[in-house]
Write a protein that holds these residues in place. Structure first.
Motif, short mmCIF file in Angstrom:
data_model
loop_
_atom_site.label_atom_id
_atom_site.label_comp_id
_atom_site.label_asym_id
_atom_site.label_seq_id
_atom_site.Cartn_x
_atom_site.Cartn_y
_atom_site.Cartn_z
N ALA A 103 0.84 -1.20 0.00
CA ALA A 103 0.00 0.00 0.00
C ALA A 103 0.87 1.25 0.00
CB ALA A 103 -0.92 0.00 1.21
N ALA A 104 1.99 1.15 0.73
CA ALA A 104 2.87 2.32 0.85
C ALA A 104 3.72 2.54 -0.40
CB ALA A 104 3.78 2.14 2.06
N LEU A 105 3.67 1.60 -1.32
CA LEU A 105 4.43 1.71 -2.56
C LEU A 105 3.59 2.47 -3.59
CD1 LEU A 105 7.25 0.57 -2.74
CD2 LEU A 105 6.33 -1.46 -3.85
N GLY A 106 3.64 3.77 -3.51
CA GLY A 106 2.87 4.57 -4.47
C GLY A 106 1.71 5.32 -3.85
N TRP A 107 1.44 5.05 -2.59
CA TRP A 107 0.35 5.76 -1.94
C TRP A 107 0.75 6.10 -0.51
CZ3 TRP A 107 -2.12 4.45 2.62
CH2 TRP A 107 -3.24 5.24 2.97
N ASN A 108 0.29 7.22 -0.01
CA ASN A 108 0.39 7.51 1.42
C ASN A 108 -0.70 8.51 1.75
OD1 ASN A 108 1.59 10.39 2.10
ND2 ASN A 108 2.43 9.67 0.17
N ASP A 109 -1.05 8.58 3.03
CA ASP A 109 -2.19 9.43 3.38
C ASP A 109 -1.77 10.85 3.77
OD1 ASP A 109 -1.09 9.06 5.88
OD2 ASP A 109 -3.03 8.78 6.87
N GLY A 110 -0.46 11.11 3.70
CA GLY A 110 0.00 12.47 3.97
C GLY A 110 0.24 12.78 5.43
N SER A 111 -0.08 11.85 6.30
CA SER A 111 0.03 12.12 7.73
C SER A 111 1.37 11.67 8.31
CB SER A 111 -1.08 11.38 8.48
OG SER A 111 -0.80 9.99 8.51
N GLY A 112 2.11 10.88 7.56
CA GLY A 112 3.36 10.35 8.10
C GLY A 112 3.19 8.99 8.73
N GLN A 113 1.97 8.57 8.87
CA GLN A 113 1.72 7.22 9.41
C GLN A 113 2.28 6.17 8.44
OE1 GLN A 113 -2.38 6.49 10.45
NE2 GLN A 113 -2.08 4.29 10.67
N GLU A 114 2.90 5.14 9.01
CA GLU A 114 3.51 4.12 8.15
C GLU A 114 2.84 2.77 8.31
OE1 GLU A 114 6.61 4.30 6.37
OE2 GLU A 114 7.49 6.16 7.08
N ILE A 115 2.40 2.49 9.52
CA ILE A 115 1.81 1.18 9.78
C ILE A 115 0.29 1.31 9.73
CG2 ILE A 115 1.62 -0.71 11.46
CD1 ILE A 115 4.43 -0.37 10.29
#
Length: 504
Positions: free
Chosen positions: A304-316
């Motif tokens: 999911a983190a490969l190409g997308w992130n929610d902008g909050s810095g959350q990783e898990i």
RNA sequence: GGAGCGUUGGUCAAGGGGUUAAGACACCUCCCUUUCACGGAGGAAUCACGGGUUCGAUUCCCGUACGCUCUACCA
């Protein structure tokens, strides 16, 4: 405008194991659908009979199951739009191809593969398009009567789309915004093959329409053929019914550039497939993330983190969080290089985060494979809890904890020998006696007794702890040594000390 | 070759006209731990380049370079 229920689809062709990129496409489809309370459909695109691979379809379903990405409708889950295998839908496509022919938006072509091969060799950059089609063997040049005669004679033919000249085809991609192509740049793609099967181009459009797909997501490699699909939508079903498109960025190889392939994994030593895949022809096994000891939660999180992130810095993220937070607008445009180190980090995080009971069974299986008896569940759970911080893979538990169940086979004697002396020898002899006489064998009590005894013998505890550890563990690793002693028990502790004392 | 897409530290990336340009992985240093890990603190970017627009551009526009994808009766 869009009050229709969201319906997305993943449409793999069963030609082998599902690799990283494929699973990520599934994941983004799934997250988008579930975020919008919609359905995720799995459609098998097996229109190329020459590329059929035994077992590939079952593998795809098992992968989705392992990842927790179960389809709502599919060839095995059923659904109102069955069949979900394109090979079983063969007659449907011809009907639409005929419709296009009747409207002049497609034509019959009789050129053989060999003839076209020759053309491609003769003419640099040869394309079957507006510039060349009038000099080739097709219904446009042959005329109605001759064409019908050839068909009646059983001469094999394909049906090609008749692209307009110099027309801009524009559409809005959910990730890239407005994208446009000029029809003069693209060729008259084959829609229906000589064997009567559709090509991908016809099949996607027809099935996406028939299955009421609202959003179509696929890899960026499909972008150049998008104008063909757009035109087909316009001709057949109307642009207003067309799903919204999103072309996902590619997952790139870690070194250099280019799409990540199985070869890169083999070369660099990491898996690219979700699960082990055995090629039925060569019997070659490609190792999967699952067998490498990845938790599905970690695998999905990493993807999911490969190409997308929610902008909050959350990783898990848990699957529930991903579903709640996912949006196509936050998917990157550029490709991402795959980083195995980061993937490993996700797994170690998830091993720490998950209750050990969730992977206890699998780890127990790993121990059994290694010939180690871990039938005592209470002890197993305690041990897993104690060592999980130092495991990157599920498989690491065997290396990190086997000494809890079995005396170490190799002892790093060399690590204690240089500083070994008679004083220490006597200490351990005394320790054995004390242990044998003690009523309690709690870690804290043992530690206290150990330290008092060390003080009485005028030896620094630090000088004794390493030898003690090596006696119990075999090497310089593992959790607190007194915890280890306490868990393996009095008898075993004494036995291991004696064994090493004899060898020193 | 053509077309399309892309370009923020080694990697993943946030941000998006005025910021000390977040965070994570990896790496290095230190602390914690009488093992190894875990954990904690610290360390790196003139935002590909060149022109514009603007009081001001990493952010907007145009070029250039570079990279990738496609260019099959494969998907």
């Amino acid at each position: 405008m869009n009050t229709k229920k969201v319906r997305v689809r993943f449409a793999p062709s069963p030609t082998g194991g599902l690799h990283l990129g494929g699973v990520r496409t599934v994941l983004f489809n799934y997250l988008f659908a579930k975020h919008h309370g919609g359905d995720f459909i799995l459609r098998i695109e097996d229109t190329d009979q020459t590329r059929f691979v035994e077992g590939a379809e079952a593998y795809i379903f098992e992968t989705l199951k392992w990842c927790g990405l179960e389809p709502d409708e599919s060839a095995i889950h059923g659904g109102p739009f069955a069949p979900y295998r394109q090979s079983e839908r063969k007659p449907i496509y011809k009907e639409y191809a005929d419709k296009l022919i009747a409207a002049g938006q497609a034509y019959y072509a009789f050129d053989t593969a060999e003839e076209l091969e020759v053309k491609r060799k003769e003419i640099a950059n040869f394309q079957y398009n507006h510039a060349t089609r009038m000099s080739l063997k097709n219904s446009l040049t042959l005329g109605e009567a001759a064409t019908q005669q050839l068909i009646a004679d059983g001469v094999p033919y394909v049906i090609r789309i008749n692209l307009p000249v110099n027309e801009d085809v524009t559409f809005t991609d959910m990730i890239r915004g407005e994208v446009s192509f000029n029809t003069s740049q693209v060729d008259d793609k084959v829609l229906l093959k000589a064997d009567g099967m559709p090509t991908y181009h016809l099949a996607v459009v027809v099935d996406d329409y028939l299955m009421q797909i609202t959003h179509a997501f696929r890899g960026e490699e499909w972008l150049p053929s998008a104008p063909v699909h757009i035109l087909l939508w316009r001709y057949l079903f109307g642009l207003e019914n067309m799903p919204q498109w999103a072309h996902l960025p590619l997952i790139l190889k870690p070194d250099g550039n280019g799409k990540l392939s199985k070869r890169d994994g083999d070369r660099l030593g990491f898996p690219t497939f979700a699960m082990d895949w055995t090629d039925p022809k060569t019997n070659e096994v490609a190792t999967g993330f699952r067998e490498r000891g990845f938790l599905p939660e970690a695998f999905v999180n990493m993807l999911a983190a490969l190409g997308w992130n929610d902008g909050s810095g959350q990783e898990i993220f848990t699957m529930e969080e991903l579903i709640a937070k996912f949006s196509m607008e936050r998917v990157h445009k550029g490709g991402a290089k795959f980083d195995y180190e980061k993937a490993k980090w996700y797994n170690s995080e998830w091993i720490k985060k998950m209750p050990v009971t969730s992977y206890q069974l699998q780890v127990a299986g790993l121990f059994k494979e290694a010939g180690i008896d871990v039938s005592d569940d209470v002890k197993l759970v305690k041990v897993l809890e104690l060592v999980k911080d130092r495991c990157t893979f599920l498989n690491d538990f065997v290396q990190q904890a086997s000494f809890f169940f079995k005396a170490p086979e190799t002892i790093d004697i060399a690590a204690i020998q240089p500083k070994w002396d008679e004083k220490k020898n006597l200490f351990f002899i005394e320790l054995i006696k004390a242990i044998e006489l003690s009523s309690s064998f709690e870690a804290a009590d043992l530690e206290l007794a150990f330290k008092e005894m060390a003080a009485a013998n005028q030896i620094k505890p630090g000088e004794l702890m390493l030898p003690f550890r090596i006696m119990l563990v075999g090497g310089k690793f593992g959790p607190h040594v007194f915890d280890i002693a306490s868990i393996i028990g009095k008898e075993e502790t004494v036995s291991r000390i004696k064994k090493v004392l004899a060898a020193l």
